[in-house]
Design a protein around this motif. Structure first.
Motif, PDB file in Angstrom:
ATOM      1  N   ARG A  57      -2.453  -4.541   7.928  1.00  0.00           N
ATOM      2  CA  ARG A  57      -3.741  -4.991   7.441  1.00  0.00           C
ATOM      3  C   ARG A  57      -4.598  -4.810   8.352  1.00  0.00           C
ATOM      4  O   ARG A  57      -4.471  -4.820   9.751  1.00  0.00           O
ATOM      5  CB  ARG A  57      -3.412  -6.535   6.811  1.00  0.00           C
ATOM      6  CG  ARG A  57      -3.207  -7.442   7.763  1.00  0.00           C
ATOM      7  CD  ARG A  57      -2.813  -8.964   7.097  1.00  0.00           C
ATOM      8  NE  ARG A  57      -2.257  -9.637   8.151  1.00  0.00           N
ATOM      9  CZ  ARG A  57      -3.142 -10.473   8.777  1.00  0.00           C
ATOM     10  NH1 ARG A  57      -4.343 -10.471   8.772  1.00  0.00           N
ATOM     11  NH2 ARG A  57      -2.379 -11.397   9.907  1.00  0.00           N
ATOM     12  N   TRP A  58      -5.957  -5.206   8.029  1.00  0.00           N
ATOM     13  CA  TRP A  58      -7.041  -5.169   8.926  1.00  0.00           C
ATOM     14  C   TRP A  58      -8.039  -5.976   8.395  1.00  0.00           C
ATOM     15  O   TRP A  58      -8.159  -6.149   7.132  1.00  0.00           O
ATOM     16  CB  TRP A  58      -7.554  -3.633   9.511  1.00  0.00           C
ATOM     17  CG  TRP A  58      -8.000  -2.872   8.286  1.00  0.00           C
ATOM     18  CD1 TRP A  58      -9.285  -2.641   7.690  1.00  0.00           C
ATOM     19  CD2 TRP A  58      -7.297  -1.988   7.547  1.00  0.00           C
ATOM     20  NE1 TRP A  58      -9.302  -1.763   6.737  1.00  0.00           N
ATOM     21  CE2 TRP A  58      -8.062  -1.554   6.465  1.00  0.00           C
ATOM     22  CE3 TRP A  58      -5.777  -1.630   7.427  1.00  0.00           C
ATOM     23  CZ2 TRP A  58      -7.614  -0.544   5.695  1.00  0.00           C
ATOM     24  CZ3 TRP A  58      -5.326  -0.873   6.297  1.00  0.00           C
ATOM     25  CH2 TRP A  58      -6.307  -0.236   5.369  1.00  0.00           C
ATOM     26  N   ASP A  59      -9.180  -6.368   9.349  1.00  0.00           N
ATOM     27  CA  ASP A  59     -10.188  -7.092   9.036  1.00  0.00           C
ATOM     28  C   ASP A  59     -11.428  -6.552   9.769  1.00  0.00           C
ATOM     29  O   ASP A  59     -11.480  -6.017  10.873  1.00  0.00           O
ATOM     30  CB  ASP A  59     -10.132  -8.618   9.536  1.00  0.00           C
ATOM     31  CG  ASP A  59      -8.675  -9.083   9.275  1.00  0.00           C
ATOM     32  OD1 ASP A  59      -8.517  -9.354   8.164  1.00  0.00           O
ATOM     33  OD2 ASP A  59      -8.101  -9.774  10.393  1.00  0.00           O
ATOM     34  N   SER A  60     -12.541  -6.093   8.912  1.00  0.00           N
ATOM     35  CA  SER A  60     -13.704  -5.590   9.350  1.00  0.00           C
ATOM     36  C   SER A  60     -14.966  -6.592   9.445  1.00  0.00           C
ATOM     37  O   SER A  60     -15.151  -7.454   8.340  1.00  0.00           O
ATOM     38  CB  SER A  60     -14.147  -4.370   8.318  1.00  0.00           C
ATOM     39  OG  SER A  60     -12.901  -3.486   8.483  1.00  0.00           O
ATOM     40  N   SER A  61     -15.677  -6.581  10.299  1.00  0.00           N
ATOM     41  CA  SER A  61     -16.891  -7.205  10.458  1.00  0.00           C
ATOM     42  C   SER A  61     -17.756  -6.995   9.349  1.00  0.00           C
ATOM     43  O   SER A  61     -17.738  -5.933   8.862  1.00  0.00           O
ATOM     44  CB  SER A  61     -17.522  -7.236  11.814  1.00  0.00           C
ATOM     45  OG  SER A  61     -17.955  -5.958  12.070  1.00  0.00           O
ATOM     46  N   THR A  66     -16.863  -3.597  13.711  1.00  0.00           N
ATOM     47  CA  THR A  66     -15.454  -4.092  14.420  1.00  0.00           C
ATOM     48  C   THR A  66     -14.755  -4.310  13.453  1.00  0.00           C
ATOM     49  O   THR A  66     -14.623  -4.960  12.339  1.00  0.00           O
ATOM     50  CB  THR A  66     -15.860  -5.396  15.117  1.00  0.00           C
ATOM     51  OG1 THR A  66     -16.836  -5.394  16.072  1.00  0.00           O
ATOM     52  CG2 THR A  66     -14.645  -5.900  15.763  1.00  0.00           C
ATOM     53  N   HIS A  67     -13.290  -3.526  13.756  1.00  0.00           N
ATOM     54  CA  HIS A  67     -12.198  -3.676  13.078  1.00  0.00           C
ATOM     55  C   HIS A  67     -10.962  -4.140  13.614  1.00  0.00           C
ATOM     56  O   HIS A  67     -10.605  -3.627  14.698  1.00  0.00           O
ATOM     57  CB  HIS A  67     -11.936  -2.145  12.351  1.00  0.00           C
ATOM     58  CG  HIS A  67     -13.017  -1.499  11.836  1.00  0.00           C
ATOM     59  ND1 HIS A  67     -13.505  -2.054  10.381  1.00  0.00           N
ATOM     60  CD2 HIS A  67     -14.093  -0.647  12.142  1.00  0.00           C
ATOM     61  CE1 HIS A  67     -14.691  -1.127  10.187  1.00  0.00           C
ATOM     62  NE2 HIS A  67     -14.893  -0.429  11.112  1.00  0.00           N
ATOM     63  N   THR A  68     -10.388  -5.033  13.244  1.00  0.00           N
ATOM     64  CA  THR A  68      -9.200  -5.560  13.826  1.00  0.00           C
ATOM     65  C   THR A  68      -7.910  -5.069  13.129  1.00  0.00           C
ATOM     66  O   THR A  68      -7.842  -5.398  11.976  1.00  0.00           O
ATOM     67  CB  THR A  68      -9.299  -7.017  13.970  1.00  0.00           C
ATOM     68  OG1 THR A  68     -10.569  -7.684  14.645  1.00  0.00           O
ATOM     69  CG2 THR A  68      -8.239  -7.862  14.899  1.00  0.00           C
ATOM     70  N   HIS A  70      -3.824  -5.323  12.441  1.00  0.00           N
ATOM     71  CA  HIS A  70      -2.792  -6.378  12.776  1.00  0.00           C
ATOM     72  C   HIS A  70      -1.500  -5.343  12.561  1.00  0.00           C
ATOM     73  O   HIS A  70      -1.275  -4.800  11.405  1.00  0.00           O
ATOM     74  CB  HIS A  70      -2.580  -7.350  11.684  1.00  0.00           C
ATOM     75  CG  HIS A  70      -3.867  -8.118  11.771  1.00  0.00           C
ATOM     76  ND1 HIS A  70      -4.236  -9.118  12.822  1.00  0.00           N
ATOM     77  CD2 HIS A  70      -5.219  -8.034  11.022  1.00  0.00           C
ATOM     78  CE1 HIS A  70      -5.225  -9.734  12.775  1.00  0.00           C
ATOM     79  NE2 HIS A  70      -5.904  -9.165  11.605  1.00  0.00           N
ATOM     80  N   THR A 124      -2.007  -6.564  18.083  1.00  0.00           N
ATOM     81  CA  THR A 124      -3.393  -6.444  17.643  1.00  0.00           C
ATOM     82  C   THR A 124      -4.127  -5.449  18.295  1.00  0.00           C
ATOM     83  O   THR A 124      -3.893  -5.255  19.477  1.00  0.00           O
ATOM     84  CB  THR A 124      -3.975  -7.717  17.686  1.00  0.00           C
ATOM     85  OG1 THR A 124      -2.895  -8.697  17.328  1.00  0.00           O
ATOM     86  CG2 THR A 124      -5.246  -7.992  16.950  1.00  0.00           C
TER      87      THR A 124
END
Length: 234
Positions: A57-61, A66-68, A70, A124
């Motif tokens: 999965r990933w989180d985007s600002s 910015t893309h984080t 996992h 991460t």
């Protein structure tokens, strides 16, 4: 339920230019990369949907810069070495290194700048783009994630662009894909065995891939390919 085991024989028209997808984008090299390597995310070639792959999965600002990511826990390279964020950073660094002459570097720029990447921990990866990007993380499907532990010496020596050429013994090639290359006979065939350490499981929980072996016969002539298909040879 699906039967497991067996062999599939298919055909390819051309020899691979390399086993290193960073430096060659011909169809056969790409096919080998899809079979043997993984990406952080992938574009499903049937649906064209973006799917989580080595990143679960990933989180985007909100500003899209910015893309984080996992990373999927427990993923192993085909030689048993754990896959970590260090492999992702290494692959991105290798793609941008001028002496590698990577064919994917230009596609991995946003706002004319390379992607900046950091790893807060082994699971991460944070990527920062110089500008917002329409495709978002989709173009990371272009980046094969390569094993740092196998290729960092070549990278340090400035020879990564020549590493994993077609003369490389198959046992030297390590990946996270569904198959491992067992044999390459130039002008004849590529033989792949299932990767027993492949991370994906079927919905039933069964190990993937289902088949034990994949043989890709090299048949340059389209008429010959058709005859082989009609006769059941492929």
């Amino acid at each position: 339920t699906h039967e497991s085991g067996g062999e599939v024989v298919a055909s390819l028209r051309a020899e691979p230019r390399s086993f290193n997808r960073l430096v060659a984008s011909d169809q056969t090299t790409e096919t080998i990369a899809v079979l043997t390597q993984g990406r952080l995310v992938r574009i499903n070639r049937s649906t064209f949907e973006l799917e989580p792959w080595l990143a679960e999965r990933w989180d985007s600002s909100a500003d899209g810069r910015t893309h984080t990511f996992h990373l999927r826990p427990g993923v192993l390279w085909s030689d048993g070495t754990p896959f970590t964020a260090a492999d992702v950073l290494f692959s991105l660094q290798a793609a941008y290194e001028p002496n590698v002459k990577s064919v994917v570097a230009e596609s991995l720029t946003v706002g004319g700048e390379p992607i900046k990447a950091t790893a807060p921990d082994d699971a991460t990866v944070v990527m920062t783009y110089a500008a917002p990007s329409g495709p978002g993380v989709r173009f990371l499907d272009m980046l094969p994630i390569l094993p740092r532990h196998k290729l960092e010496l070549a990278f340090s020596a400035g020879t990564l662009g020549q590493a994993w050429g077609t003369a490389t013994p198959p046992g030297e090639l390590v990946g996270t894909g569904p198959f491992i290359l067992r044999e390459y006979q130039p002008g004849q065939r590529l033989v792949f065995d299932r990767n027993p350490r492949y991370w994906r499981k079927a919905p039933s929980g069964d190990a993937l891939p289902y088949i034990d072996r994949l043989v890709l016969e090299l048949v340059p002539d389209q008429n010959s390919e058709l005859l082989r298909l009609q006769s059941g040879a492929t």
